[in-house]
Design an enzyme around this catalytic site. Structure first.
Site, PDB file in Angstrom:
ATOM      1  N   ASP A  59      30.971  30.284  41.841  1.00 46.69           N
ATOM      2  CA  ASP A  59      32.120  30.320  40.943  1.00 46.69           C
ATOM      3  C   ASP A  59      31.620  30.784  39.587  1.00 46.69           C
ATOM      4  O   ASP A  59      30.750  30.141  38.979  1.00 46.69           O
ATOM      5  CB  ASP A  59      32.730  28.923  40.848  1.00 46.69           C
ATOM      6  CG  ASP A  59      34.000  28.872  40.005  1.00 46.69           C
ATOM      7  OD1 ASP A  59      34.216  29.770  39.172  1.00 46.69           O
ATOM      8  OD2 ASP A  59      34.775  27.914  40.176  1.00 46.69           O
ATOM      9  N   VAL A  60      32.147  31.884  39.075  1.00 44.37           N
ATOM     10  CA  VAL A  60      31.637  32.443  37.819  1.00 44.37           C
ATOM     11  C   VAL A  60      31.914  31.543  36.626  1.00 44.37           C
ATOM     12  O   VAL A  60      31.314  31.734  35.562  1.00 44.37           O
ATOM     13  CB  VAL A  60      32.204  33.862  37.543  1.00 44.37           C
ATOM     14  CG1 VAL A  60      31.744  34.851  38.592  1.00 44.37           C
ATOM     15  CG2 VAL A  60      33.725  33.832  37.414  1.00 44.37           C
ATOM     16  N   TYR A 158      45.854  38.734  30.052  1.00 40.70           N
ATOM     17  CA  TYR A 158      45.040  39.605  30.904  1.00 40.70           C
ATOM     18  C   TYR A 158      44.595  40.833  30.119  1.00 40.70           C
ATOM     19  O   TYR A 158      43.432  41.250  30.192  1.00 40.70           O
ATOM     20  CB  TYR A 158      45.861  40.017  32.124  1.00 40.70           C
ATOM     21  CG  TYR A 158      45.129  40.890  33.115  1.00 40.70           C
ATOM     22  CD1 TYR A 158      44.213  40.335  34.006  1.00 40.70           C
ATOM     23  CD2 TYR A 158      45.371  42.258  33.182  1.00 40.70           C
ATOM     24  CE1 TYR A 158      43.540  41.134  34.924  1.00 40.70           C
ATOM     25  CE2 TYR A 158      44.715  43.061  34.096  1.00 40.70           C
ATOM     26  CZ  TYR A 158      43.801  42.494  34.971  1.00 40.70           C
ATOM     27  OH  TYR A 158      43.139  43.286  35.881  1.00 40.70           O
ATOM     28  N   LYS A 162      40.686  42.016  29.382  1.00 46.81           N
ATOM     29  CA  LYS A 162      40.117  43.286  29.833  1.00 46.81           C
ATOM     30  C   LYS A 162      39.683  44.169  28.664  1.00 46.81           C
ATOM     31  O   LYS A 162      38.754  44.966  28.801  1.00 46.81           O
ATOM     32  CB  LYS A 162      41.112  44.012  30.742  1.00 46.81           C
ATOM     33  CG  LYS A 162      41.342  43.287  32.066  1.00 46.81           C
ATOM     34  CD  LYS A 162      40.044  43.032  32.829  1.00 46.81           C
ATOM     35  CE  LYS A 162      40.261  42.394  34.172  1.00 46.81           C
ATOM     36  NZ  LYS A 162      38.997  42.183  34.928  1.00 46.81           N
ATOM     37  N   THR A 193      46.188  44.661  45.824  1.00 45.67           N
ATOM     38  CA  THR A 193      45.229  43.588  46.056  1.00 45.67           C
ATOM     39  C   THR A 193      45.973  42.261  45.974  1.00 45.67           C
ATOM     40  O   THR A 193      47.135  42.209  45.534  1.00 45.67           O
ATOM     41  CB  THR A 193      44.099  43.590  45.008  1.00 45.67           C
ATOM     42  OG1 THR A 193      44.634  43.157  43.737  1.00 45.67           O
ATOM     43  CG2 THR A 193      43.471  44.971  44.854  1.00 45.67           C
TER      44      THR A 193
END
Length: 253
Positions: A59-60, A158, A162, A193
């Protein structure tokens, strides 16, 4: 030679694992939280490709998980030729989710930043630590067209995350160029996705209509771009953002 795909159990990450596993002599380590999805991916590969893959649950958002992942990578023979940081989550706010920013939950924002920004930061630090002594390597970060512009269809949280990934990419490309390490970002548009789950269908239909190709992209199309950036064919490319969106960035998103 070794490759690492962080967030490789689904979507673009999984398609990248499939492509990298086709490289003769490669070992492909892929990580993620979903062990069942990892098993399904491995089972879907032909035996020769499956034999080249190694799954490591990680898990990052967990420093100890990240440390354990890179211990696993270091324990395998060979240098780390390339890494793709694909782990990411969508924002819970924005028109596609039907949640205006002023009603967004702060914990949801924190989750986006912890995965998309700090998770990428953790992995980049470990990848560069592995590559700097060997004097070569290629890293690709999964950013987004949301990291290059804003639009009313995109989540603000988001988009912010990014933009941060693009900033990390450009800064580290300059810092590590003399070490023989390339750092790039792939910037997908709207791609089919699991991240599309929960988006309102009428807005997705509008995005298809606005796209110059009148369709949503596939994870394989993005993975092919990642494979190029990881390869020696992109040997003089660093600090770039490769957009994979059929020209959508030039239109109205």
């Amino acid at each position: 030679m070794k490759y690492l795909v962080v967030g490789g159990t689904s979507g673009i990450g999984a398609e990248t694992v499939r492509l990298l596993a086709g490289i003769e002599g490669a070992t492909v380590v892929f990580s993620g939280r979903d062990e069942a999805a990892a098993a399904r991916l491995a089972d879907s590969l032909e035996p020769a490709r499956r034999a080249r893959t190694v799954f490591a649950r990680s898990d990052v958002t967990s420093p100890s998980d990240t440390d354990a992942l890179f211990e696993r990578v270091r324990a395998l023979p060979g240098d780390l030729h390339g890494a793709f940081n694909a782990a990411g989550v969508a924002g819970a706010d924005g028109p596609l989710r039907g949640v205006p920013f002023h009603q967004a939950d702060e914990r949801a924002f924190d989750r986006v930043i912890e995965v998309n920004v700090k998770g990428t930061w953790r992995c980049l630090r470990a990848e560069l630590a592995a590559m700097a002594p060997q004097g070569f390597g290629s890293i690709v970060n999964c950013a987004s067209v949301a990291g290059l512009r804003s639009a009313d269809s995109m989540s603000a949280s988001y988009t912010a995350s990014k933009h941060a990934v693009v900033g990390l990419t450009r800064s580290l490309a300059a810092e590590y160029a003399a070490s023989g390490i390339r750092v790039n970002a792939v910037c997908p548009g709207v791609i089919d996705t699991p991240m599309l789950g929960g988006m309102r269908e009428e807005l997705l239909a509008d995005l298809r209509r606005k796209n110059p190709a009148a369709r949503i992209g596939t994870a394989r199309e993005v993975a092919e771009a990642v494979l190029f950036l990881l390869s020696d064919r992109a040997g003089y490319i660093s600090g770039t953002t490769l957009t994979v969106d059929a020209g959508g960035l030039t239109g109205a998103l």
